[in-house]
Every structure is written in structure tokens, then in C-alpha cells.
Write an enzyme that holds these catalytic residues in place. Structure first.
Site, PDB file in Angstrom:
ATOM      1  N   PRO A 137      31.650  33.877  27.062  1.00  0.00           N
ATOM      2  CA  PRO A 137      31.303  32.798  28.002  1.00  0.00           C
ATOM      3  C   PRO A 137      29.826  32.841  28.431  1.00  0.00           C
ATOM      4  O   PRO A 137      29.295  33.918  28.695  1.00  0.00           O
ATOM      5  CB  PRO A 137      32.238  33.051  29.192  1.00  0.00           C
ATOM      6  CG  PRO A 137      33.387  33.805  28.616  1.00  0.00           C
ATOM      7  CD  PRO A 137      32.794  34.671  27.541  1.00  0.00           C
ATOM      8  N   TYR A 140      43.741  37.604  24.556  1.00  0.00           N
ATOM      9  CA  TYR A 140      43.673  37.924  25.986  1.00  0.00           C
ATOM     10  C   TYR A 140      43.740  36.643  26.823  1.00  0.00           C
ATOM     11  O   TYR A 140      44.599  36.509  27.704  1.00  0.00           O
ATOM     12  CB  TYR A 140      42.388  38.689  26.259  1.00  0.00           C
ATOM     13  CG  TYR A 140      42.206  39.154  27.687  1.00  0.00           C
ATOM     14  CD1 TYR A 140      42.894  40.270  28.174  1.00  0.00           C
ATOM     15  CD2 TYR A 140      41.332  38.504  28.553  1.00  0.00           C
ATOM     16  CE1 TYR A 140      42.719  40.711  29.476  1.00  0.00           C
ATOM     17  CE2 TYR A 140      41.144  38.939  29.858  1.00  0.00           C
ATOM     18  CZ  TYR A 140      41.835  40.041  30.314  1.00  0.00           C
ATOM     19  OH  TYR A 140      41.653  40.472  31.615  1.00  0.00           O
ATOM     20  N   ARG A 166      38.801  36.204  21.408  1.00  0.00           N
ATOM     21  CA  ARG A 166      39.191  36.455  22.804  1.00  0.00           C
ATOM     22  C   ARG A 166      40.543  35.828  23.144  1.00  0.00           C
ATOM     23  O   ARG A 166      41.073  36.034  24.239  1.00  0.00           O
ATOM     24  CB  ARG A 166      38.125  35.889  23.775  1.00  0.00           C
ATOM     25  CG  ARG A 166      36.803  36.618  23.738  1.00  0.00           C
ATOM     26  CD  ARG A 166      35.783  35.945  24.649  1.00  0.00           C
ATOM     27  NE  ARG A 166      35.808  36.449  26.001  1.00  0.00           N
ATOM     28  CZ  ARG A 166      34.973  37.354  26.496  1.00  0.00           C
ATOM     29  NH1 ARG A 166      34.010  37.867  25.743  1.00  0.00           N
ATOM     30  NH2 ARG A 166      35.064  37.763  27.737  1.00  0.00           N
TER      31      ARG A 166
HETATM   32  P1  NAD Z   1      42.272  48.935  32.632  1.00  0.00           P
HETATM   33  O1  NAD Z   1      42.225  48.840  31.153  1.00  0.00           O
HETATM   34  O2  NAD Z   1      41.574  50.076  33.291  1.00  0.00           O
HETATM   35  O3  NAD Z   1      43.781  48.955  33.167  1.00  0.00           O
HETATM   36  C1  NAD Z   1      44.853  48.399  32.462  1.00  0.00           C
HETATM   37  C2  NAD Z   1      45.997  49.407  32.497  1.00  0.00           C
HETATM   38  O4  NAD Z   1      47.142  48.842  31.846  1.00  0.00           O
HETATM   39  C3  NAD Z   1      45.666  50.697  31.745  1.00  0.00           C
HETATM   40  O5  NAD Z   1      46.028  51.809  32.517  1.00  0.00           O
HETATM   41  C4  NAD Z   1      46.517  50.596  30.476  1.00  0.00           C
HETATM   42  O6  NAD Z   1      46.858  51.861  29.943  1.00  0.00           O
HETATM   43  C5  NAD Z   1      47.708  49.812  30.964  1.00  0.00           C
HETATM   44  N1  NAD Z   1      48.419  49.093  29.909  1.00  0.00           N
HETATM   45  C6  NAD Z   1      47.907  48.318  28.926  1.00  0.00           C
HETATM   46  N2  NAD Z   1      48.885  47.816  28.149  1.00  0.00           N
HETATM   47  C7  NAD Z   1      50.056  48.291  28.665  1.00  0.00           C
HETATM   48  C8  NAD Z   1      51.417  48.151  28.310  1.00  0.00           C
HETATM   49  N3  NAD Z   1      51.779  47.396  27.252  1.00  0.00           N
HETATM   50  N4  NAD Z   1      52.350  48.786  29.051  1.00  0.00           N
HETATM   51  C9  NAD Z   1      52.005  49.566  30.108  1.00  0.00           C
HETATM   52  N5  NAD Z   1      50.730  49.736  30.491  1.00  0.00           N
HETATM   53  C10 NAD Z   1      49.767  49.111  29.782  1.00  0.00           C
HETATM   54  O7  NAD Z   1      41.720  47.545  33.203  1.00  0.00           O
HETATM   55  P2  NAD Z   1      41.537  47.018  34.698  1.00  0.00           P
HETATM   56  O8  NAD Z   1      40.158  46.531  34.827  1.00  0.00           O
HETATM   57  O9  NAD Z   1      42.060  48.003  35.664  1.00  0.00           O
HETATM   58  O10 NAD Z   1      42.486  45.728  34.664  1.00  0.00           O
HETATM   59  C11 NAD Z   1      43.737  45.699  35.325  1.00  0.00           C
HETATM   60  C12 NAD Z   1      44.310  44.290  35.240  1.00  0.00           C
HETATM   61  O11 NAD Z   1      43.440  43.378  35.906  1.00  0.00           O
HETATM   62  C13 NAD Z   1      44.486  43.767  33.820  1.00  0.00           C
HETATM   63  O12 NAD Z   1      45.671  43.014  33.746  1.00  0.00           O
HETATM   64  C14 NAD Z   1      43.295  42.859  33.634  1.00  0.00           C
HETATM   65  O13 NAD Z   1      43.536  41.842  32.707  1.00  0.00           O
HETATM   66  C15 NAD Z   1      43.095  42.314  35.033  1.00  0.00           C
HETATM   67  N6  NAD Z   1      41.706  41.893  35.244  1.00  0.00           N
HETATM   68  C16 NAD Z   1      40.716  42.808  35.442  1.00  0.00           C
HETATM   69  C17 NAD Z   1      39.410  42.370  35.595  1.00  0.00           C
HETATM   70  C18 NAD Z   1      38.272  43.325  35.843  1.00  0.00           C
HETATM   71  O14 NAD Z   1      37.135  42.877  35.890  1.00  0.00           O
HETATM   72  N7  NAD Z   1      38.473  44.600  36.047  1.00  0.00           N
HETATM   73  C19 NAD Z   1      39.110  41.001  35.539  1.00  0.00           C
HETATM   74  C20 NAD Z   1      40.152  40.117  35.311  1.00  0.00           C
HETATM   75  C21 NAD Z   1      41.452  40.561  35.186  1.00  0.00           C
HETATM   76  N1  UDP Z   2      27.643  42.807  27.416  1.00  0.00           N
HETATM   77  C1  UDP Z   2      26.379  43.273  27.075  1.00  0.00           C
HETATM   78  N2  UDP Z   2      26.261  44.578  26.715  1.00  0.00           N
HETATM   79  C2  UDP Z   2      27.300  45.438  26.700  1.00  0.00           C
HETATM   80  C3  UDP Z   2      28.587  44.970  27.070  1.00  0.00           C
HETATM   81  C4  UDP Z   2      28.719  43.628  27.412  1.00  0.00           C
HETATM   82  O1  UDP Z   2      25.394  42.528  27.094  1.00  0.00           O
HETATM   83  O2  UDP Z   2      27.095  46.616  26.364  1.00  0.00           O
HETATM   84  C5  UDP Z   2      27.776  41.384  27.839  1.00  0.00           C
HETATM   85  C6  UDP Z   2      28.916  40.629  27.184  1.00  0.00           C
HETATM   86  O3  UDP Z   2      28.492  40.065  25.959  1.00  0.00           O
HETATM   87  C7  UDP Z   2      29.220  39.587  28.239  1.00  0.00           C
HETATM   88  C8  UDP Z   2      28.900  40.280  29.559  1.00  0.00           C
HETATM   89  O4  UDP Z   2      28.078  41.394  29.219  1.00  0.00           O
HETATM   90  O5  UDP Z   2      28.349  38.479  28.096  1.00  0.00           O
HETATM   91  C9  UDP Z   2      30.133  40.795  30.288  1.00  0.00           C
HETATM   92  O6  UDP Z   2      30.889  41.553  29.359  1.00  0.00           O
HETATM   93  P1  UDP Z   2      32.218  42.330  29.756  1.00  0.00           P
HETATM   94  O7  UDP Z   2      32.797  42.863  28.489  1.00  0.00           O
HETATM   95  O8  UDP Z   2      31.927  43.299  30.839  1.00  0.00           O
HETATM   96  O9  UDP Z   2      33.172  41.237  30.400  1.00  0.00           O
HETATM   97  P2  UDP Z   2      33.611  39.762  29.978  1.00  0.00           P
HETATM   98  O10 UDP Z   2      32.780  39.265  28.824  1.00  0.00           O
HETATM   99  O11 UDP Z   2      35.041  39.887  29.610  1.00  0.00           O
HETATM  100  O12 UDP Z   2      33.345  38.978  31.200  1.00  0.00           O
END
Ligand code: NAD
Ligand code: UDP
Length: 309
Positions: free
Chosen positions: A272, A144, A141
Site C-alpha cells: 500500500p 492475508y 498479500r
Molecule cells: P504475531 O505474529 O506476533 O502474533 C500472531 C500469533 O498467532 C503468533 O503467536 C502465532 O504463533 C499465532 N498463530 C498464527 N497462526 C496460528 C494458528 N493457526 N493457530 C494458533 N496460533 C497461530 O503478530 P501480532 O502483531 O501480534 O498480530 C496479532 C494479531 O493482530 C494478528 O491477527 C494480526 O493479523 C493482527 N494485526 C496486527 C497488526 C500489527 O501491526 N501488529 C496490525 C493489524 C492486525
Molecule cells: N518496509 C521497508 N523495509 C523493511 C520492511 C518493510 O521499507 O525492511 C516497508 C514495506 O514495504 C511497507 C512498510 O515498510 O511499505 C511497512 O511494512 P510492514 O511489513 O511493517 O507492514 P505492512 O506493509 O503490512 O503495513
């Protein structure tokens, strides 16, 4: 009204943010390399004079005239960000540098979509912003988690060194319509599996916890943070309701009426054990707290997936 750049604007959160910005009267430039996002998420915006899509990778610099930047470009789902970890790290770090340089040149305010992953596998529960985290620098992980941590560092260094006007939000697990059905995150996986009558894949024993925020609540918090004066963050944005993955699976089965069975699979490395935000700072500085209960948000998300799969 401003000219706003959204990186990652064709993704799940980015496309909702584009909608909101346009509804508020702004002109939006969306850049995305479509790695995990899709043009389908923004197809309803095509042809609008106030919306431009540019296919571009944030790993490379770009020159644009903008007033505000939301930096969301980065794959967010573990299977996707782990598929090419070096690229993920480059997206976070070079992407942050390129967008911060653009903000500096334009004198633009810039918001970074950081993550609860900066807390790693937390030893403090729930997690306040001043908890510095428990992050493995060498695990699967890390591309990221450490990439996002470095991006935060760059934001604060550009702020201190060059006076760039930054905002940093730490997003906790957010879900809703327009998640990619192939995304691999838990909410979309469980819903798609339940609707297709496939086994529900629980990783580990299912007792790990997450706190799930509905997308509309998150976008509201993000907008408030961008518009807030005199506060850089970092600020947690998430829903403090905490659920085990077994509880989530039960809710999805109940709401879909599915008879899918639970199957238990190995827990991925560094997953986590628990996660829940302290949101006192967001309440105090932004007057924000989430309004959508998990059940209500799941219903809306299930309705979306029923239409597309
Ligand atoms: P997502 O994967 O749907 O969106 C990410 C977007 O970024 C996609 O459209 C992808 O094509 C684009 N992308 C990836 N690499 C790129 C690059 N090098 N250049 C241009 N575009 C690129 O995910 P999301 O859930 O919409 O997440 C959006 C942002 O929010 C991310 O930065 C993610 O880390 C952050 N975030 C999301 C969550 C969540 O739970 N959804 C939680 C924490 C942080
Ligand atoms: N997870 C799961 N089944 C799935 C996908 C994810 O049990 O099919 C679990 C994963 O191991 C984690 C939690 O769900 O403990 C949240 O996973 P997710 O990938 O949505 O987000 P993150 O781990 O990045 O918070």
C-alpha cells in the site's frame, strides 16, 4: 472476573494482552501454535494458577469453557504470512469459524483482530470504517487481506444469523517490545539493522506512508472495545500520525545513534502506498485515542531490542 481465551497469545500483541487481562484480575487461557510467536513472550506467566497455555492450531476446532474470546491467531508480518499463503488463509477463515462456534456454544463475547489491510491499497485517504477498500484478490498479500476480510464477514454473519456477541477492531501498524527480531516488519527491521550497524533496507523509494501505534495504546483500545456495550464495530484502532519509511528510518538512526546506511530494495507487490486511520469512531464510542508519540514509543522499543539482540 471472566475466563478469557486469547488465540495467538504467545505472539507480540497477544502476550501484551494476556499481561493486561491478568493484571485486571481475569483468568486467561492462551492458545498458540507458535508459528510466529514464542513461549519466551509468556515465560514470565508460566506457573501462575490463573494462566494456562495450550499449544494448539486454530485451524482445528477446540472445546473449552470460556466467557470471552480475543481472536488474534494469525501471522501478521508479510514475509511470514506469504511463506505459506494457503495456511494463512486457513488460519484466518477456519480459525474464525472455530472460534465463532466456540463463542456460540459458550454464549461468549468474541473480538476479532482485523486489520487496516481490509482497505488494501486505499484510494480514500485517510481511511474511515465505511471505506470499503481497494483489495487485489489475486496478489501476494491476498491470503492475508482477503482472509481477514472473510473473517470479518463470518463475524457479522454469525452475529446476524446466530446472535453471537461480536466485536471487530481494525488494527493499524502497531509496534513495541516483544516484536520478533526476525519478524520482517519495518519497525523491528530498522531497529535491529541500526543496532547491528547493518544497512537499513528501504523497500521502494521510501515515500510510502504508515501510521504507527505503540502497543500499550492499542491494548487499551482493544480492552475498551471488548468491554463496550451495544457496539460491534468495525472500529479503526491506530495512531493517525503518518510517516514515510524514510522519515521512520531517520528517526531510528537518530535515536540509536547508528551510522547504518540506507539501501534501496524493490517494493514488494501490492504494497500500500499510504495508510492512515480516521479514529473519530473510536473516540466517540470508546473515548479512546493513542497517547504515545512515535519518538517515545521507538525509544521504548529500541531499549527492548538493545537487551535481546
Ligand atoms: P504475531 O505474529 O506476533 O502474533 C500472531 C500469533 O498467532 C503468533 O503467536 C502465532 O504463533 C499465532 N498463530 C498464527 N497462526 C496460528 C494458528 N493457526 N493457530 C494458533 N496460533 C497461530 O503478530 P501480532 O502483531 O501480534 O498480530 C496479532 C494479531 O493482530 C494478528 O491477527 C494480526 O493479523 C493482527 N494485526 C496486527 C497488526 C500489527 O501491526 N501488529 C496490525 C493489524 C492486525
Ligand atoms: N518496509 C521497508 N523495509 C523493511 C520492511 C518493510 O521499507 O525492511 C516497508 C514495506 O514495504 C511497507 C512498510 O515498510 O511499505 C511497512 O511494512 P510492514 O511489513 O511493517 O507492514 P505492512 O506493509 O503490512 O503495513
Amino acid at each position: 472476573m471472566s475466563k478469557v481465551l486469547v488465540t495467538g497469545g504467545a505472539g507480540f500483541l497477544g502476550s501484551h494482552l494476556c499481561d493486561r487481562l491478568l493484571a485486571d484480575g481475569h483468568t486467561v487461557i492462551c492458545i498458540d501454535n507458535l508459528q510466529t510467536g514464542s513461549e519466551k513472550n509468556i515465560s514470565h506467566l508460566a506457573g501462575r494458577k490463573d494462566f494456562t497455555f495450550i499449544k494448539h492450531d486454530v485451524i482445528e476446532p477446540i472445546d473449552l469453557e470460556v466467557d470471552r474470546i480475543f481472536n488474534l491467531a494469525c501471522p501478521a508480518s508479510p514475509p511470514h504470512y506469504q511463506a505459506d499463503p494457503v495456511r494463512t488463509a486457513k488460519t484466518s477463515v477456519f480459525g474464525a469459524i472455530n472460534m465463532l462456534e466456540l463463542a456460540k456454544k459458550n454464549n461468549a463475547r468474541i473480538l476479532q483482530a482485523s486489520t487496516s489491510e481490509v482497505y488494501g491499497n486505499p484510494l480514500v485517504h485517510p481511511q474511515p470504517e465505511n471505506y470499503l477498500g481497494n483489495v487485489n484478490p489475486d496478489g501476494i498479500r491476498s491470503c492475508y487481506d482477503e482472509g481477514k476480510r472473510m473473517a470479518e464477514t463470518l463475524f457479522f454473519d454469525y452475529h446476524r444469523q446466530y446472535g453471537v456477541d461480536i466485536r471487530v477492531i481494525r488494527i493499524f501498524n502497531t509496534y513495541g517490545p516483544r516484536m520478533n527480531p526476525e519478524d520482517g516488519r519495518v519497525v523491528s527491521n530498522f531497529i535491529v539493522q541500526a543496532l547491528k550497524g547493518e544497512d537499513i533496507t528501504i523497500y521502494g523509494d521510501g515515500n510510502q506512508t504508515r501510521s504507527f501505534c505503540y502497543v500499550d495504546d492499542l491494548i487499551e483500545g482493544m480492552m475498551r472495545m471488548m468491554n463496550c456495550e451495544g457496539f460491534t464495530g468495525p472500529v479503526n484502532l491506530g495512531n493517525p500520525g503518518e510517516f514515510t519509511m524514510l522519515e521512520l528510518a531517520e528517526q531510528v538512526l537518530e535515536l540509536t545513534g547508528s551510522h547504518s546506511k540506507l539501501v534501496f530494495m524493490p517494493l514488494p507487490g501490492d504494497d500500500p502506498a499510504k495508510r492512515k486511520p480516521v479514529i473519530d469512531l473510536a473516540k466517540e464510542k470508546l473515548g479512546w485515542e493513542p497517547k504515545t508519540a512515535l519518538k517515545e514509543g521507538l525509544k521504548k522499543t529500541i531499549a527492548y531490542f538493545e537487551k535481546i539482540i
